[in-house]
Design a protein around this motif. Sequence first.
Motif, mmCIF file in Angstrom:
data_model
loop_
_atom_site.group_PDB
_atom_site.id
_atom_site.type_symbol
_atom_site.label_atom_id
_atom_site.label_comp_id
_atom_site.label_asym_id
_atom_site.label_seq_id
_atom_site.Cartn_x
_atom_site.Cartn_y
_atom_site.Cartn_z
ATOM 1 N N LEU A 203 2.871 10.370 -9.546
ATOM 2 C CA LEU A 203 2.122 10.612 -10.784
ATOM 3 C C LEU A 203 1.240 11.849 -10.666
ATOM 4 C CD1 LEU A 203 1.138 6.994 -11.848
ATOM 5 C CD2 LEU A 203 2.777 8.523 -12.960
ATOM 6 N N LEU A 204 0.639 12.042 -9.519
ATOM 7 C CA LEU A 204 -0.197 13.225 -9.305
ATOM 8 C C LEU A 204 0.653 14.497 -9.355
ATOM 9 C CD1 LEU A 204 -3.040 14.227 -8.643
ATOM 10 C CD2 LEU A 204 -2.443 14.033 -6.221
ATOM 11 N N GLU B 219 0.829 -1.208 0.000
ATOM 12 C CA GLU B 219 0.000 0.000 0.000
ATOM 13 C C GLU B 219 0.862 1.255 0.000
ATOM 14 O OE1 GLU B 219 -2.680 -0.200 3.269
ATOM 15 O OE2 GLU B 219 -3.613 -2.040 2.547
ATOM 16 N N TRP C 140 3.773 5.883 -5.580
ATOM 17 C CA TRP C 140 3.643 5.982 -7.038
ATOM 18 C C TRP C 140 2.488 6.904 -7.436
ATOM 19 C CZ3 TRP C 140 6.900 5.178 -10.717
ATOM 20 C CH2 TRP C 140 7.933 4.286 -10.549
ATOM 21 N N SER C 141 1.358 6.775 -6.763
ATOM 22 C CA SER C 141 0.231 7.637 -7.116
ATOM 23 C C SER C 141 0.535 9.101 -6.774
ATOM 24 C CB SER C 141 -1.049 7.171 -6.427
ATOM 25 O OG SER C 141 -0.902 7.206 -5.023
ATOM 26 N N SER C 142 1.249 9.341 -5.687
ATOM 27 C CA SER C 142 1.638 10.709 -5.337
ATOM 28 C C SER C 142 2.591 11.277 -6.372
ATOM 29 C CB SER C 142 2.296 10.745 -3.962
ATOM 30 O OG SER C 142 1.394 10.338 -2.973
ATOM 31 N N LYS D 226 3.860 1.531 -1.357
ATOM 32 C CA LYS D 226 4.391 1.673 -2.716
ATOM 33 C C LYS D 226 3.351 2.293 -3.637
ATOM 34 C CE LYS D 226 7.873 -1.970 -2.923
ATOM 35 N NZ LYS D 226 8.266 -3.214 -3.588
ATOM 36 N N LYS D 227 2.092 1.837 -3.530
ATOM 37 C CA LYS D 227 1.016 2.393 -4.350
ATOM 38 C C LYS D 227 0.820 3.882 -4.047
ATOM 39 C CE LYS D 227 -1.753 -1.736 -5.148
ATOM 40 N NZ LYS D 227 -3.049 -2.376 -4.890
ATOM 41 N N PHE D 228 0.888 4.228 -2.750
ATOM 42 C CA PHE D 228 0.718 5.628 -2.364
ATOM 43 C C PHE D 228 1.850 6.491 -2.929
ATOM 44 C CE2 PHE D 228 1.694 9.074 0.635
ATOM 45 C CZ PHE D 228 0.517 9.795 0.517
#
Length: 71
Positions: free
Chosen positions: A14-15, A4, A10-12, A6-8
């Motif tokens: 990309l954002l 979770e 990466w999404s941060s 890692k997902k956070f």
Amino acid sequence: MKNELKKFVWSSALLALGFATALLPTRAFAQDWDQQDDPPTRVARLGYIEGSVSFQPAGEAEWVQAFPNRP
């Protein structure tokens, strides 16, 4: 939990990249200099000359011989 995080991350990332792409200018504009405006305030100095060198002073129609240390 580690997945979770890692997902956070990466999404941060990309954002942030999306915001930077949207908010920053997408291209640089060249200096648009009209002949009726004053010339740019930048000046160069010839420090070394080898061979035949000439230049055209602003507002002149003829090329003249260049000399060292002339702005």
